[in-house]
Design a protein around this motif. Structure first.
Motif, PDB file in Angstrom:
ATOM      1  N   GLN A  81       0.810  -1.218   0.000  1.00 56.15           N
ATOM      2  CA  GLN A  81       0.000   0.000   0.000  1.00 56.15           C
ATOM      3  C   GLN A  81       0.848   1.274   0.000  1.00 56.15           C
ATOM      4  OE1 GLN A  81      -3.459   0.478   0.139  1.00 56.15           O
ATOM      5  NE2 GLN A  81      -3.791  -1.708  -0.198  1.00 56.15           N
ATOM      6  N   LEU A  82       1.975   1.248   0.723  1.00 52.59           N
ATOM      7  CA  LEU A  82       2.808   2.452   0.819  1.00 52.59           C
ATOM      8  C   LEU A  82       3.676   2.643  -0.415  1.00 52.59           C
ATOM      9  CD1 LEU A  82       4.002   2.472   4.533  1.00 52.59           C
ATOM     10  CD2 LEU A  82       2.262   3.903   3.483  1.00 52.59           C
ATOM     11  N   GLY A  83       4.179   1.561  -0.987  1.00 53.97           N
ATOM     12  CA  GLY A  83       5.042   1.661  -2.165  1.00 53.97           C
ATOM     13  C   GLY A  83       6.401   2.255  -1.849  1.00 53.97           C
ATOM     14  N   MET A  84       6.888   2.028  -0.655  1.00 52.83           N
ATOM     15  CA  MET A  84       8.189   2.561  -0.251  1.00 52.83           C
ATOM     16  C   MET A  84       9.274   1.521  -0.523  1.00 52.83           C
ATOM     17  SD  MET A  84       7.107   4.337   3.368  1.00 52.83           S
ATOM     18  CE  MET A  84       8.774   4.439   3.888  1.00 52.83           C
ATOM     19  N   ARG A  85      10.504   1.996  -0.649  1.00 49.87           N
ATOM     20  CA  ARG A  85      11.625   1.094  -0.855  1.00 49.87           C
ATOM     21  C   ARG A  85      11.915   0.317   0.421  1.00 49.87           C
ATOM     22  NH1 ARG A  85      17.293   1.451  -0.374  1.00 49.87           N
ATOM     23  NH2 ARG A  85      17.128   3.565   0.377  1.00 49.87           N
ATOM     24  N   ILE A  86      11.917   0.992   1.551  1.00 49.10           N
ATOM     25  CA  ILE A  86      12.152   0.347   2.842  1.00 49.10           C
ATOM     26  C   ILE A  86      10.866   0.436   3.658  1.00 49.10           C
ATOM     27  CG2 ILE A  86      13.464   0.420   4.978  1.00 49.10           C
ATOM     28  CD1 ILE A  86      15.746   1.674   3.378  1.00 49.10           C
ATOM     29  N   VAL A  87      10.360  -0.723   4.051  1.00 43.93           N
ATOM     30  CA  VAL A  87       9.120  -0.781   4.813  1.00 43.93           C
ATOM     31  C   VAL A  87       9.474  -0.851   6.295  1.00 43.93           C
ATOM     32  CG1 VAL A  87       6.999  -2.085   5.194  1.00 43.93           C
ATOM     33  CG2 VAL A  87       8.005  -1.970   2.920  1.00 43.93           C
ATOM     34  N   PRO A  88       8.825  -0.052   7.134  1.00 43.65           N
ATOM     35  CA  PRO A  88       9.139  -0.103   8.564  1.00 43.65           C
ATOM     36  C   PRO A  88       8.735  -1.439   9.189  1.00 43.65           C
ATOM     37  CG  PRO A  88       7.347   1.440   8.139  1.00 43.65           C
ATOM     38  CD  PRO A  88       7.831   0.968   6.820  1.00 43.65           C
ATOM     39  N   SER A  89       9.528  -1.880  10.145  1.00 46.02           N
ATOM     40  CA  SER A  89       9.150  -3.075  10.890  1.00 46.02           C
ATOM     41  C   SER A  89       8.073  -2.685  11.892  1.00 46.02           C
ATOM     42  CB  SER A  89      10.363  -3.671  11.601  1.00 46.02           C
ATOM     43  OG  SER A  89      10.871  -2.753  12.532  1.00 46.02           O
TER      44      SER A  89
END
Length: 154
Positions: A81-89
């Motif tokens: 959903q966010l489409g970010m390179r690094i997803v937060p844990s």
């Protein structure tokens, strides 16, 4: 979390996690969960998800276990959903707000009872004398002028 971008990420994570818990996660251990807040670190590496559970202490424990087991599925959906390179844990933390609010309500109820007790005693007696106004002093041992000698009058 003063960065507006980090706040937007936190808000979006809150919405995605709430939708996942409502629609896709079908764990029977999962109770009636409400996502109250999401806090993301400044570098967007960690996300702390605060939640409350309606019910008793055992439902809180079973819901915590269900959230921990569904953490991977929820994180993959957040990444999509966010489409970010690094997803937060993700870290799920039970919110302490309901307990502190309950304790505050108890303190307010006790204060209200004490106020009512003081108000009930208020009309029964006065704090000072019955007649608080000053009156001229009355001398009870007044001597008449006729009883005085000539020397006492001067």
């Amino acid at each position: 979390m003063s960065n507006p971008r980090v706040r937007k990420i936190a808000d979006r994570i809150q919405v995605v996690v709430a939708e996942m818990l409502e629609r896709r996660i079908k764990d029977p251990r999962l109770g009636f969960v409400t996502i109250t807040d999401v806090r993301v670190t400044g570098d967007s590496q960690q996300a702390s998800i605060f939640y409350t559970v309606l019910g008793a202490e055992d439902e809180l424990a079973s819901t915590a276990a269900a959230l921990e087991s569904a953490k991977g599925v929820i994180r993959s959906e957040v990444a999509k959903q966010l489409g970010m390179r690094i997803v937060p844990s993700l870290t799920f933390i039970p919110d302490a707000l309901p307990e502190s609010a309950r304790a505050l309500d108890e303190v307010l109820a006790r204060a209200k009872e004490q106020d009512e007790a003081v108000a009930a005693q208020r009309g029964s007696s006065y704090a000072g004398e019955a007649d608080p106004y000053k009156k001229p002093r009355v001398i009870e041992d007044e001597l008449d002028d006729e009883d005085l000698d000539e020397d006492d009058r001067l």
